[in-house]
Design an enzyme around this catalytic site. Structure first.
Site, short mmCIF file in Angstrom:
data_model
loop_
_atom_site.label_atom_id
_atom_site.label_comp_id
_atom_site.label_asym_id
_atom_site.label_seq_id
_atom_site.Cartn_x
_atom_site.Cartn_y
_atom_site.Cartn_z
N GLY A 82 1.05 -1.25 0.03
CA GLY A 82 -0.12 0.07 -0.14
C GLY A 82 0.76 1.14 0.17
O GLY A 82 1.94 1.41 0.68
N GLN A 102 2.80 10.14 1.44
CA GLN A 102 4.25 9.39 1.48
C GLN A 102 5.05 9.68 0.11
O GLN A 102 6.43 9.73 0.12
CB GLN A 102 4.23 7.85 1.29
CG GLN A 102 3.88 7.37 2.64
CD GLN A 102 3.63 5.79 2.94
OE1 GLN A 102 2.71 5.32 2.53
NE2 GLN A 102 4.67 5.01 3.11
N CYS A 141 6.74 -0.37 6.39
CA CYS A 141 6.34 1.00 5.98
C CYS A 141 7.57 1.51 5.07
O CYS A 141 8.61 1.51 5.36
CB CYS A 141 6.02 2.28 6.99
SG CYS A 141 5.39 3.45 6.37
N LEU A 142 6.99 1.95 3.68
CA LEU A 142 8.03 2.30 2.65
C LEU A 142 8.64 3.66 3.30
O LEU A 142 9.76 3.79 2.89
CB LEU A 142 7.26 2.62 1.70
CG LEU A 142 6.95 1.42 0.81
CD1 LEU A 142 5.94 1.64 -0.49
CD2 LEU A 142 7.85 0.24 0.50
N HIS A 161 -3.24 1.72 8.58
CA HIS A 161 -1.99 1.98 8.38
C HIS A 161 -1.99 3.28 7.36
O HIS A 161 -1.34 4.42 7.34
CB HIS A 161 -1.17 0.91 7.96
CG HIS A 161 0.30 1.36 7.52
ND1 HIS A 161 1.38 1.07 8.56
CD2 HIS A 161 1.06 2.28 6.51
CE1 HIS A 161 2.68 1.64 7.94
NE2 HIS A 161 2.40 2.12 6.75
N GLU A 162 -2.44 3.19 6.28
CA GLU A 162 -2.40 4.02 4.98
C GLU A 162 -3.13 5.45 5.59
O GLU A 162 -2.92 6.40 5.30
CB GLU A 162 -2.80 3.40 3.69
CG GLU A 162 -1.89 2.60 3.40
CD GLU A 162 -0.57 2.58 3.38
OE1 GLU A 162 -0.08 3.95 3.12
OE2 GLU A 162 0.20 1.72 3.31
N HIS A 169 -1.42 7.50 7.51
CA HIS A 169 -0.43 8.30 6.86
C HIS A 169 -1.46 9.76 6.31
O HIS A 169 -0.60 10.88 6.61
CB HIS A 169 -0.04 7.74 5.54
CG HIS A 169 1.16 6.92 5.91
ND1 HIS A 169 2.37 7.41 6.50
CD2 HIS A 169 1.45 5.59 5.69
CE1 HIS A 169 3.24 6.43 6.24
NE2 HIS A 169 2.94 5.26 5.94
#
Length: 168
Positions: free
Chosen positions: A46, A51, A92-93, A134-135, A138
């Site tokens: 995702g 991000q 996480c990226l 999670h997203e 963000h």
């Protein structure tokens, strides 16, 4: 299509709260495609627009091995359906190389618009529920490290800052 640079913790732009999307333009469609390219290149499941320094409420996901099940969530909101805590090892990226045990709700109902502005709802559980939470975090300027102890969070921050200096 393009691979976009992914912001890394502790970049302050990751703390910016994303704005709702109100227009479904060609530029938005390109942003969505570029985010999928970026997510696939980075081997993520995702990616939130925040991000990649695009501060609008947009998330892309794909859990398929062959990239054939793309999901787009515009202006996503969720309600917790099952509060039973689901412990998952999250990565996480924007926090590369770190995987931490985080507790999230086991099941959520997400409401969003698709890439063309059509509303939809879906009830999700397990890994997809974790990813949605999670997203959306963000988009609200919150990171997985916020769920960790201050000591652990600071240790990760220091290591990522050192790694960034070595790359520069």
């Amino acid at each position: 299509m393009a691979v976009l640079p992914v912001l890394e913790y502790p970049d302050p732009r990751l703390r910016k709260v994303a704005e709702p999307i109100t227009e479904f333009t060609d530029a938005l469609q390109k942003q969505i495609d570029d985010m999928f390219d970026t997510m696939y290149e980075e081997k993520g499941l995702g990616l939130a627009a925040t991000q990649v320094d695009y501060h609008y409420r947009l998330v892309v996901m794909d859990f398929s091995e062959d990239h054939t099940d793309p999901l787009v969530f515009i202006n996503p909101e969720f309600d917790i359906v099952d509060e039973e805590p689901n412990e998952c090892q999250e990565g996480c990226l924007s926090v590369p190389g770190y995987y931490e045990h985080i507790y999230r709700a086991a099941k959520v109902k997400v409401k969003a618009l698709d890439r063309h502005g059509k509303p939809f709802e879906m009830e999700v559980d397990k890994l997809l529920a974790v990813c949605v939470q999670h997203e959306v975090d963000h988009l609200d300027g919150k990171l997985m490290v916020d769920y960790l102890s201050p000591l652990k969070r600071n240790r990760i921050k220091t290591k990522l800052q050192k790694a960034a200096k070595k790359r520069d």
